[in-house]
Design an enzyme around this catalytic site. Structure first.
Site, PDB file in Angstrom:
ATOM      1  N   LYS A   1       0.834  -1.209   0.000  1.00 13.21           N
ATOM      2  CA  LYS A   1       0.000   0.000   0.000  1.00 13.21           C
ATOM      3  C   LYS A   1       0.867   1.255   0.000  1.00 13.21           C
ATOM      4  O   LYS A   1       0.562   2.232  -0.691  1.00 13.21           O
ATOM      5  CB  LYS A   1      -0.940   0.006   1.213  1.00 13.21           C
ATOM      6  CG  LYS A   1      -2.060  -1.011   1.100  1.00 13.21           C
ATOM      7  CD  LYS A   1      -3.025  -0.915   2.265  1.00 13.21           C
ATOM      8  CE  LYS A   1      -4.109  -1.979   2.150  1.00 13.21           C
ATOM      9  NZ  LYS A   1      -5.045  -1.982   3.274  1.00 13.21           N
TER      10      LYS A   1
ATOM     11  N   LYS B   1       3.324  -3.952  10.937  1.00 13.61           N
ATOM     12  CA  LYS B   1       2.032  -4.386  11.508  1.00 13.61           C
ATOM     13  C   LYS B   1       2.277  -4.982  12.878  1.00 13.61           C
ATOM     14  O   LYS B   1       3.335  -5.560  13.144  1.00 13.61           O
ATOM     15  CB  LYS B   1       1.373  -5.420  10.601  1.00 13.61           C
ATOM     16  CG  LYS B   1      -0.069  -5.759  10.934  1.00 13.61           C
ATOM     17  CD  LYS B   1      -1.046  -4.611  10.775  1.00 13.61           C
ATOM     18  CE  LYS B   1      -1.691  -4.536   9.437  1.00 13.61           C
ATOM     19  NZ  LYS B   1      -2.707  -3.506   9.264  1.00 13.61           N
TER      20      LYS B   1
ATOM     21  N   ASN C   1     -18.083   0.883   9.198  1.00 18.65           N
ATOM     22  CA  ASN C   1     -17.344   2.131   9.027  1.00 18.65           C
ATOM     23  C   ASN C   1     -17.084   2.395   7.540  1.00 18.65           C
ATOM     24  O   ASN C   1     -17.420   3.461   7.019  1.00 18.65           O
ATOM     25  CB  ASN C   1     -16.027   2.041   9.816  1.00 18.65           C
ATOM     26  CG  ASN C   1     -15.293   3.358   9.805  1.00 18.65           C
ATOM     27  OD1 ASN C   1     -15.905   4.412   9.966  1.00 18.65           O
ATOM     28  ND2 ASN C   1     -13.989   3.316   9.603  1.00 18.65           N
TER      29      ASN C   1
ATOM     30  N   SER D   1      -2.618   8.502   7.439  1.00 16.76           N
ATOM     31  CA  SER D   1      -1.673   8.300   8.562  1.00 16.76           C
ATOM     32  C   SER D   1      -0.365   9.024   8.252  1.00 16.76           C
ATOM     33  O   SER D   1       0.238   9.652   9.123  1.00 16.76           O
ATOM     34  CB  SER D   1      -1.389   6.812   8.775  1.00 16.76           C
ATOM     35  OG  SER D   1      -2.381   6.248   9.590  1.00 16.76           O
TER      36      SER D   1
HETATM   37  P1  NAD Z   1     -17.098  -2.841  10.455  1.00 17.87           P
HETATM   38  O1  NAD Z   1     -16.954  -3.897  11.494  1.00 17.87           O
HETATM   39  O2  NAD Z   1     -17.333  -1.423  10.863  1.00 17.87           O
HETATM   40  O3  NAD Z   1     -18.339  -3.227   9.491  1.00 17.87           O
HETATM   41  C1  NAD Z   1     -18.437  -4.461   8.833  1.00 17.87           C
HETATM   42  C2  NAD Z   1     -19.795  -4.521   8.123  1.00 17.87           C
HETATM   43  O4  NAD Z   1     -19.862  -5.744   7.396  1.00 17.87           O
HETATM   44  C3  NAD Z   1     -20.990  -4.541   9.073  1.00 17.87           C
HETATM   45  O5  NAD Z   1     -22.096  -3.918   8.451  1.00 17.87           O
HETATM   46  C4  NAD Z   1     -21.250  -6.041   9.232  1.00 17.87           C
HETATM   47  O6  NAD Z   1     -22.598  -6.314   9.647  1.00 17.87           O
HETATM   48  C5  NAD Z   1     -20.973  -6.509   7.826  1.00 17.87           C
HETATM   49  N1  NAD Z   1     -20.603  -7.924   7.757  1.00 17.87           N
HETATM   50  C6  NAD Z   1     -19.797  -8.614   8.573  1.00 17.87           C
HETATM   51  N2  NAD Z   1     -19.707  -9.895   8.165  1.00 17.87           N
HETATM   52  C7  NAD Z   1     -20.488  -9.991   7.070  1.00 17.87           C
HETATM   53  C8  NAD Z   1     -20.824 -11.040   6.191  1.00 17.87           C
HETATM   54  N3  NAD Z   1     -20.329 -12.274   6.376  1.00 17.87           N
HETATM   55  N4  NAD Z   1     -21.660 -10.785   5.165  1.00 17.87           N
HETATM   56  C9  NAD Z   1     -22.144  -9.542   4.976  1.00 17.87           C
HETATM   57  N5  NAD Z   1     -21.871  -8.498   5.779  1.00 17.87           N
HETATM   58  C10 NAD Z   1     -21.064  -8.734   6.805  1.00 17.87           C
HETATM   59  O7  NAD Z   1     -15.836  -2.972   9.517  1.00 17.87           O
HETATM   60  P2  NAD Z   1     -15.216  -1.853   8.539  1.00 17.87           P
HETATM   61  O8  NAD Z   1     -14.255  -1.006   9.279  1.00 17.87           O
HETATM   62  O9  NAD Z   1     -16.329  -1.218   7.771  1.00 17.87           O
HETATM   63  O10 NAD Z   1     -14.350  -2.778   7.585  1.00 17.87           O
HETATM   64  C11 NAD Z   1     -14.946  -3.654   6.622  1.00 17.87           C
HETATM   65  C12 NAD Z   1     -13.868  -4.142   5.658  1.00 17.87           C
HETATM   66  O11 NAD Z   1     -13.339  -3.031   4.979  1.00 17.87           O
HETATM   67  C13 NAD Z   1     -12.664  -4.836   6.298  1.00 17.87           C
HETATM   68  O12 NAD Z   1     -12.156  -5.778   5.378  1.00 17.87           O
HETATM   69  C14 NAD Z   1     -11.696  -3.695   6.508  1.00 17.87           C
HETATM   70  O13 NAD Z   1     -10.357  -4.142   6.587  1.00 17.87           O
HETATM   71  C15 NAD Z   1     -11.946  -2.880   5.293  1.00 17.87           C
HETATM   72  N6  NAD Z   1     -11.770  -1.443   5.462  1.00 17.87           N
HETATM   73  C16 NAD Z   1     -11.794  -0.765   4.335  1.00 17.87           C
HETATM   74  C17 NAD Z   1     -11.719   0.586   4.362  1.00 17.87           C
HETATM   75  C18 NAD Z   1     -11.850   1.220   3.044  1.00 17.87           C
HETATM   76  O14 NAD Z   1     -12.671   2.059   2.890  1.00 17.87           O
HETATM   77  N7  NAD Z   1     -11.094   0.824   2.036  1.00 17.87           N
HETATM   78  C19 NAD Z   1     -11.604   1.306   5.538  1.00 17.87           C
HETATM   79  C20 NAD Z   1     -11.596   0.597   6.714  1.00 17.87           C
HETATM   80  C21 NAD Z   1     -11.716  -0.799   6.643  1.00 17.87           C
END
Ligand code: NAD
Length: 428
Positions: free
Chosen positions: A108, A120, A235, A362
């Site tokens: 990244k 990490k 999020n 960051s």
């Molecule tokens: P989070 O815990 O805030 O939200 C996860 C969401 O996914 C929730 O709505 C949950 O109910 C849903 N979920 C969980 N398991 C599921 C399943 N099996 N099927 C369908 N929905 C499911 O997590 P987050 O911070 O939103 O992160 C989600 C993913 O995105 C992770 O892989 C994280 O590493 C990645 N992430 C991406 C960004 C980005 O925008 N690129 C930013 C932060 C995190």
């Protein structure tokens, strides 16, 4: 995060379905180095972190007993600059996983052209079972344990799974106590009051949203009225929904772990955001809920998996209707599915590119801490946009000239500077 995330990221190497995250990361990096014409020496230096620390952290629990936790910190490669990357608190984290995740961070950083390598960290624990006081003592104990190898010019931690700005604040305070001066640049993802950056919380989602815009341009698709499905409303997913609505897109589907909502005329995102709980769940409040599997195959222009890994597989990849898939989650598409989507001329923007927004902000936080002068939200977002667009274009151009998909091209961009910097330093 599942074991298949990196092998999936390659979009190749079909035989590797059962390899662990570290082995499969090595295979992908090896492949990218070969395509760039680098020697085996380059692989020797990149195949493992240059430094890996295992620590045991004694913590006084609320009941008076002492519990010893296991923690890790991996520094993949510091040829370009200090390492940077999150610390996660998780009951299933392993040494190999932390190593592999530090390698992802290097990719990244390379893709976003940051003056860093990847790092990490992690602590084996279940944060849900710890009190506030126990969490604080564990966070401080971790910093004491790793303090020899981290610091604003060595290795910069950040939030990750189940860690947040409060935990970053405790860690920064502990480091400042050890070093006997206020060291804001030691860690990122801090509260604003303690030197955090504007825009850090939504940075990952904004990076993904900018990738959606760029991908739409390539496909000649106007975002105004474009139909979007987002899997996951946590999020990442909820911010992406907000940003896309601001761009005029129609969010026709969202989901959480309990199910999915789909309306071809567009969902009321404002209302759903108000009703969503802190775990990112909302669908159980409504009638007419469909399954996540059904949602992925619904009519739309753009599909954004933003929940978890291995959601688009060989089973459903033939039924995906979207013209563009942007991986906001880590490893949502299996390698077989990557190939199927590629063959179907569906544009797939890989996780290492779409997910680079967090580490980019960051970096901005670290820069602001160093200069002691803070940017407003607009400046942060403008600078993030500039970085992500430039990263996207570089990956896209390389995919065209090298005739590889965007995932392979992203890995090639990700490793290139590390190898060149290692050569300049005389390491290889
Ligand atoms: P989070 O815990 O805030 O939200 C996860 C969401 O996914 C929730 O709505 C949950 O109910 C849903 N979920 C969980 N398991 C599921 C399943 N099996 N099927 C369908 N929905 C499911 O997590 P987050 O911070 O939103 O992160 C989600 C993913 O995105 C992770 O892989 C994280 O590493 C990645 N992430 C991406 C960004 C980005 O925008 N690129 C930013 C932060 C995190």
């Amino acid at each position: 995060m599942g074991n298949n995330e990196v092998q999936n990221s390659a979009g190749e190497n079909k035989e590797n379905e059962n390899l662990n995250l570290l082995t499969s990361t090595q295979i992908v990096i090896h492949d990218a180095l070969k395509k760039l014409g680098f020697t085996e020496n380059a692989f020797e230096i990149l195949k493992e972190p240059i430094r890996m620390l295992n620590v045991r952290i004694p913590v006084r629990m609320d009941d008076g007993s002492v519990k010893v936790f296991t923690g890790f910190r991996a520094q993949h490669n510091d040829s370009v600059g200090p390492t940077i990357g999150g610390v996660r608190f998780h009951p299933k984290i392993s040494e190999d996983e932390v190593k592999a995740l530090s390698m992802w961070m290097s990719l990244k950083c390379g893709i976003s052209d940051l003056p860093f390598g990847g790092g990490k960290g992690g602590i084996l624990c279940n944060p849900r079972t710890l009190s506030f006081g126990e969490l604080e003592r564990l966070s401080r104990g971790y910093v004491r344990s790793i303090s020899q190898i981290v610091g604003p010019t060595k290795d910069i931690p950040a939030p990750d799974m189940y860690t947040n700005s409060q935990i970053m604040a405790w860690m920064m305070d502990e480091y400042s106590r050890l070093r006997k001066f206020d060291s804001h640049g030691f860690i990122t993802g801090k509260p604003l009051l303690l030197g955090g950056s504007e825009g850090r919380e939504e940075a990952g989602a904004l990076g993904a949203a900018i990738c959606i815009e760029e991908a739409a341009k390539i496909r000649g698709l106007s975002l105004k009225g474009a139909r979007l499905i987002i899997q996951g409303f946590g999020n990442a997913g909820s911010y992406i929904a907000k940003f896309m609505q601001q761009s005029g897109a129609l969010v026709v589907g969202i989901s959480d772990v309990y199910g999915a909502l789909y309306d071809p005329d567009g969902l009321n995102i404002e209302y759903l955001l108000q009703r969503r709980d802190s775990f990112g769940t909302v669908t159980s409040l409504f009638d007419g809920v469909i399954t996540n599997e059904e949602l992925l195959e619904k009519e739309c222009d753009i599909l954004v998996p933003a929940a978890t890994s291995n959601q688009i597989t060989a089973k459903n990849a033939h039924s995906i209707k979207a013209k563009i898939v942007v991986e906001a989650a880590n490893g949502p598409t299996t390698m077989e599915a990557t190939k199927i989507l590629s063959d179907r001329n569906i544009l797939l923007v890989p996780d290492v590119l779409a997910g680079a927004g967090g580490v980019t902000v960051s970096y901005f936080e670290w820069v602001q801490n160093k200069q002691g002068y803070y940017w407003d939200e607009k400046e942060v977002k403008d600078k993030l946009r500039e970085k992500i667009i430039s990263a996207f274009q570089q990956v896209y151009e390389l995919s065209n000239t090298s005739k590889v998909n965007l995932r392979v091209a992203a890995y090639m961009v990700g490793v290139r500077k590390m190898v060149e910097a290692s050569e300049f330093r005389g390491w290889i």
